[in-house]
Design a protein around this motif. Structure first.
Motif, PDB file in Angstrom:
ATOM      1  N   LYS A  45      28.562  51.110  44.164  1.00 37.60           N
ATOM      2  CA  LYS A  45      27.713  51.038  42.980  1.00 37.60           C
ATOM      3  C   LYS A  45      28.141  52.052  41.905  1.00 37.60           C
ATOM      4  O   LYS A  45      28.323  51.686  40.742  1.00 37.60           O
ATOM      5  N   THR A  46      28.285  53.306  42.295  1.00 38.17           N
ATOM      6  CA  THR A  46      28.644  54.330  41.322  1.00 38.17           C
ATOM      7  C   THR A  46      30.052  54.115  40.781  1.00 38.17           C
ATOM      8  O   THR A  46      30.316  54.335  39.593  1.00 38.17           O
ATOM      9  N   THR A  47      30.954  53.656  41.628  1.00 34.22           N
ATOM     10  CA  THR A  47      32.314  53.352  41.157  1.00 34.22           C
ATOM     11  C   THR A  47      32.273  52.293  40.073  1.00 34.22           C
ATOM     12  O   THR A  47      32.965  52.404  39.045  1.00 34.22           O
ATOM     13  N   PHE A  48      31.470  51.265  40.262  1.00 37.33           N
ATOM     14  CA  PHE A  48      31.353  50.215  39.255  1.00 37.33           C
ATOM     15  C   PHE A  48      30.803  50.783  37.951  1.00 37.33           C
ATOM     16  O   PHE A  48      31.304  50.466  36.857  1.00 37.33           O
ATOM     17  N   MET A  49      29.794  51.644  38.040  1.00 37.98           N
ATOM     18  CA  MET A  49      29.235  52.259  36.842  1.00 37.98           C
ATOM     19  C   MET A  49      30.278  53.123  36.132  1.00 37.98           C
ATOM     20  O   MET A  49      30.339  53.163  34.897  1.00 37.98           O
ATOM     21  N   LYS A  50      31.113  53.799  36.887  1.00 38.22           N
ATOM     22  CA  LYS A  50      32.162  54.624  36.282  1.00 38.22           C
ATOM     23  C   LYS A  50      33.173  53.758  35.539  1.00 38.22           C
ATOM     24  O   LYS A  50      33.637  54.120  34.459  1.00 38.22           O
ATOM     25  N   VAL A  51      33.517  52.614  36.110  1.00 37.68           N
ATOM     26  CA  VAL A  51      34.450  51.713  35.420  1.00 37.68           C
ATOM     27  C   VAL A  51      33.836  51.244  34.106  1.00 37.68           C
ATOM     28  O   VAL A  51      34.478  51.292  33.052  1.00 37.68           O
ATOM     29  N   LEU A  52      32.586  50.775  34.148  1.00 37.05           N
ATOM     30  CA  LEU A  52      31.922  50.290  32.935  1.00 37.05           C
ATOM     31  C   LEU A  52      31.801  51.385  31.876  1.00 37.05           C
ATOM     32  O   LEU A  52      31.788  51.101  30.681  1.00 37.05           O
ATOM     33  N   SER A  53      31.719  52.624  32.338  1.00 39.90           N
ATOM     34  CA  SER A  53      31.538  53.754  31.425  1.00 39.90           C
ATOM     35  C   SER A  53      32.853  54.338  30.938  1.00 39.90           C
ATOM     36  O   SER A  53      32.851  55.346  30.213  1.00 39.90           O
ATOM     37  N   GLY A  54      33.974  53.739  31.344  1.00 37.54           N
ATOM     38  CA  GLY A  54      35.273  54.219  30.892  1.00 37.54           C
ATOM     39  C   GLY A  54      35.735  55.489  31.559  1.00 37.54           C
ATOM     40  O   GLY A  54      36.633  56.174  31.056  1.00 37.54           O
ATOM     41  N   LEU A  55      35.155  55.818  32.717  1.00 43.74           N
ATOM     42  CA  LEU A  55      35.506  57.058  33.408  1.00 43.74           C
ATOM     43  C   LEU A  55      36.491  56.847  34.546  1.00 43.74           C
ATOM     44  O   LEU A  55      36.929  57.820  35.156  1.00 43.74           O
ATOM     45  N   LEU A  56      36.821  55.603  34.833  1.00 39.22           N
ATOM     46  CA  LEU A  56      37.776  55.310  35.890  1.00 39.22           C
ATOM     47  C   LEU A  56      38.703  54.210  35.388  1.00 39.22           C
ATOM     48  O   LEU A  56      38.264  53.097  35.122  1.00 39.22           O
ATOM     49  N   ASP A  57      39.962  54.539  35.222  1.00 36.52           N
ATOM     50  CA  ASP A  57      40.896  53.552  34.678  1.00 36.52           C
ATOM     51  C   ASP A  57      41.758  52.885  35.746  1.00 36.52           C
ATOM     52  O   ASP A  57      42.615  52.059  35.431  1.00 36.52           O
ATOM     53  N   SER A  58      41.536  53.240  37.010  1.00 37.05           N
ATOM     54  CA  SER A  58      42.284  52.587  38.088  1.00 37.05           C
ATOM     55  C   SER A  58      41.524  51.336  38.536  1.00 37.05           C
ATOM     56  O   SER A  58      40.864  51.318  39.570  1.00 37.05           O
ATOM     57  N   PHE A  59      41.585  50.318  37.689  1.00 38.95           N
ATOM     58  CA  PHE A  59      40.931  49.049  37.985  1.00 38.95           C
ATOM     59  C   PHE A  59      41.719  47.930  37.312  1.00 38.95           C
ATOM     60  O   PHE A  59      42.543  48.149  36.430  1.00 38.95           O
ATOM     61  N   GLN A  60      41.429  46.727  37.718  1.00 43.72           N
ATOM     62  CA  GLN A  60      41.974  45.544  37.051  1.00 43.72           C
ATOM     63  C   GLN A  60      40.920  44.450  37.105  1.00 43.72           C
ATOM     64  O   GLN A  60      40.076  44.428  37.992  1.00 43.72           O
ATOM     65  N   ALA A  61      40.966  43.564  36.130  1.00 38.55           N
ATOM     66  CA  ALA A  61      40.008  42.468  36.071  1.00 38.55           C
ATOM     67  C   ALA A  61      40.664  41.276  35.395  1.00 38.55           C
ATOM     68  O   ALA A  61      41.459  41.436  34.454  1.00 38.55           O
ATOM     69  N   GLU A  62      40.317  40.110  35.868  1.00 40.00           N
ATOM     70  CA  GLU A  62      40.837  38.888  35.261  1.00 40.00           C
ATOM     71  C   GLU A  62      40.274  38.704  33.863  1.00 40.00           C
ATOM     72  O   GLU A  62      40.962  38.227  32.952  1.00 40.00           O
ATOM     73  N   GLU A  63      39.016  39.104  33.674  1.00 40.70           N
ATOM     74  CA  GLU A  63      38.378  38.942  32.365  1.00 40.70           C
ATOM     75  C   GLU A  63      37.260  39.953  32.213  1.00 40.70           C
ATOM     76  O   GLU A  63      36.480  40.179  33.142  1.00 40.70           O
ATOM     77  N   VAL A  64      37.184  40.571  31.043  1.00 43.91           N
ATOM     78  CA  VAL A  64      36.055  41.419  30.666  1.00 43.91           C
ATOM     79  C   VAL A  64      35.694  41.059  29.234  1.00 43.91           C
ATOM     80  O   VAL A  64      36.467  41.300  28.305  1.00 43.91           O
ATOM     81  N   CYS A  65      34.524  40.454  29.040  1.00 39.02           N
ATOM     82  CA  CYS A  65      34.082  40.029  27.704  1.00 39.02           C
ATOM     83  C   CYS A  65      32.734  40.639  27.383  1.00 39.02           C
ATOM     84  O   CYS A  65      31.838  40.682  28.238  1.00 39.02           O
ATOM     85  N   PHE A  66      32.587  41.098  26.166  1.00 40.10           N
ATOM     86  CA  PHE A  66      31.323  41.612  25.657  1.00 40.10           C
ATOM     87  C   PHE A  66      30.977  40.818  24.403  1.00 40.10           C
ATOM     88  O   PHE A  66      31.763  40.782  23.451  1.00 40.10           O
ATOM     89  N   CYS A  67      29.852  40.128  24.455  1.00 41.13           N
ATOM     90  CA  CYS A  67      29.423  39.265  23.342  1.00 41.13           C
ATOM     91  C   CYS A  67      30.480  38.209  23.017  1.00 41.13           C
ATOM     92  O   CYS A  67      30.682  37.849  21.847  1.00 41.13           O
ATOM     93  N   GLY A  68      31.177  37.731  24.034  1.00 43.74           N
ATOM     94  CA  GLY A  68      32.133  36.655  23.847  1.00 43.74           C
ATOM     95  C   GLY A  68      33.536  37.093  23.473  1.00 43.74           C
ATOM     96  O   GLY A  68      34.421  36.248  23.311  1.00 43.74           O
ATOM     97  N   TYR A  69      33.765  38.406  23.354  1.00 41.78           N
ATOM     98  CA  TYR A  69      35.081  38.909  22.962  1.00 41.78           C
ATOM     99  C   TYR A  69      35.659  39.798  24.064  1.00 41.78           C
ATOM    100  O   TYR A  69      34.928  40.543  24.727  1.00 41.78           O
ATOM    101  N   ASP A  70      36.970  39.731  24.227  1.00 46.65           N
ATOM    102  CA  ASP A  70      37.634  40.627  25.161  1.00 46.65           C
ATOM    103  C   ASP A  70      37.382  42.070  24.738  1.00 46.65           C
ATOM    104  O   ASP A  70      37.415  42.402  23.545  1.00 46.65           O
ATOM    105  N   VAL A  71      37.138  42.914  25.716  1.00 51.00           N
ATOM    106  CA  VAL A  71      36.774  44.284  25.394  1.00 51.00           C
ATOM    107  C   VAL A  71      37.443  45.241  26.372  1.00 51.00           C
ATOM    108  O   VAL A  71      37.730  44.878  27.522  1.00 51.00           O
ATOM    109  N   LYS A  72      37.691  46.458  25.900  1.00 53.08           N
ATOM    110  CA  LYS A  72      38.151  47.545  26.761  1.00 53.08           C
ATOM    111  C   LYS A  72      37.027  48.575  26.835  1.00 53.08           C
ATOM    112  O   LYS A  72      36.404  48.904  25.828  1.00 53.08           O
ATOM    113  N   PHE A  73      36.780  49.089  28.030  1.00 50.35           N
ATOM    114  CA  PHE A  73      35.622  49.958  28.229  1.00 50.35           C
ATOM    115  C   PHE A  73      35.714  51.270  27.461  1.00 50.35           C
ATOM    116  O   PHE A  73      34.687  51.892  27.191  1.00 50.35           O
TER     117      PHE A  73
END
Length: 236
Positions: A45-73
């Motif tokens: 849970k906390t790891t996921f929150m860290k990724v969303l908060s831009g505090l952990l960059d060791s991740f990969q995702a097929e898609e991350v969209c915010f309001c319909g647009y590709d986004v970087k945390f």
């Protein structure tokens, strides 16, 4: 239904490249809803929150969209729309609460409103507003960050184990604030406490070993069913 507020497809994250903490995690958050992420300690849970908060960059995702647009945390446009209150936060230790709130409010271009006084009173924080954050108890430090979170009213509010360390009255007040926040934006909060999920959420994601095991929505949100999902055992 239009685009979700946040859409994540097949996210994995790790601290050690040989061992993934999150694996193929997918979820959608809608506008003006409260979503809960529940799992036992160590579920990710906390790891996921860290990724969303831009505090952990060791991740990969097929898609991350915010309001319909590709986004970087870590990009400013996304950071301006979200605020995270972590389970443990030792930043800004030599700020008082009022100094911290002023700093964050300026960063988010928000003016302190009358809501701040009501939040301070609701969390019984009146005697601690001018105390250095480093000198606050665990519970009062948690209150300082929660008051700030609700005061600046971001479009996406992330709360990591927000109940931990709170007294009974403050916990009840927190539940009220989470439930009412739908008028302002979207809340995603993590917890291992079932009550906090069933009392407030429109949607519940059960996280186990870094994966979303099951999703409950609306009338499906039932303590017994979620408890069963949390104790899910693989067939031999």
């Amino acid at each position: 239904m239009g685009n979700p507020l946040l859409r994540i497809q097949n996210m994995s994250a790790w601290y050690d490249s040989e061992k993934r903490v999150l694996s193929d995690l997918s979820m959608e958050l809608q506008e003006h809803e409260v979503a809960g992420l529940i799992g036992l300690n160590g579920a990710g849970k906390t790891t996921f929150m860290k990724v969303l908060s831009g505090l952990l960059d060791s991740f990969q995702a097929e898609e991350v969209c915010f309001c319909g647009y590709d986004v970087k945390f870590r990009e400013n446009a996304f950071k301006a729309c979200r605020y995270t209150a972590f389970a443990e936060d030792n930043s800004f230790q030599y700020f008082t609460f009022r100094e911290y709130l002023s700093y964050v409010s300026a960063a988010y271009h928000q003016k302190n409103t009358d809501a701040v006084a009501a939040l301070i009173q609701g969390f019984h924080f009146e005697d601690y507003t001018d105390v250095l954050l480093k000198d606050l108890s665990t519970g009062n430090k948690k209150k300082a960050f929660l008051i700030t979170a609700f005061a600046i009213q971001p479009r996406l509010l992330l709360l990591d184990e927000p109940v931990n360390g709170l007294d009974f009255q403050s916990t009840e007040f927190l539940y009220q604030q989470i439930a009412a926040y739908k008028a302002q934006g979207t809340v995603l909060f993590s917890s291992h406490i079932l009550e906090s999920i069933t009392m407030t959420c429109d949607k519940v994601y059960v996280l186990e070993e870094g994966r979303i095991r099951q999703t409950f929505e609306g009338e499906q949100i039932d303590a017994a069913k979620i408890r069963e999902a949390l104790h899910y055992e693989k067939d031999d």
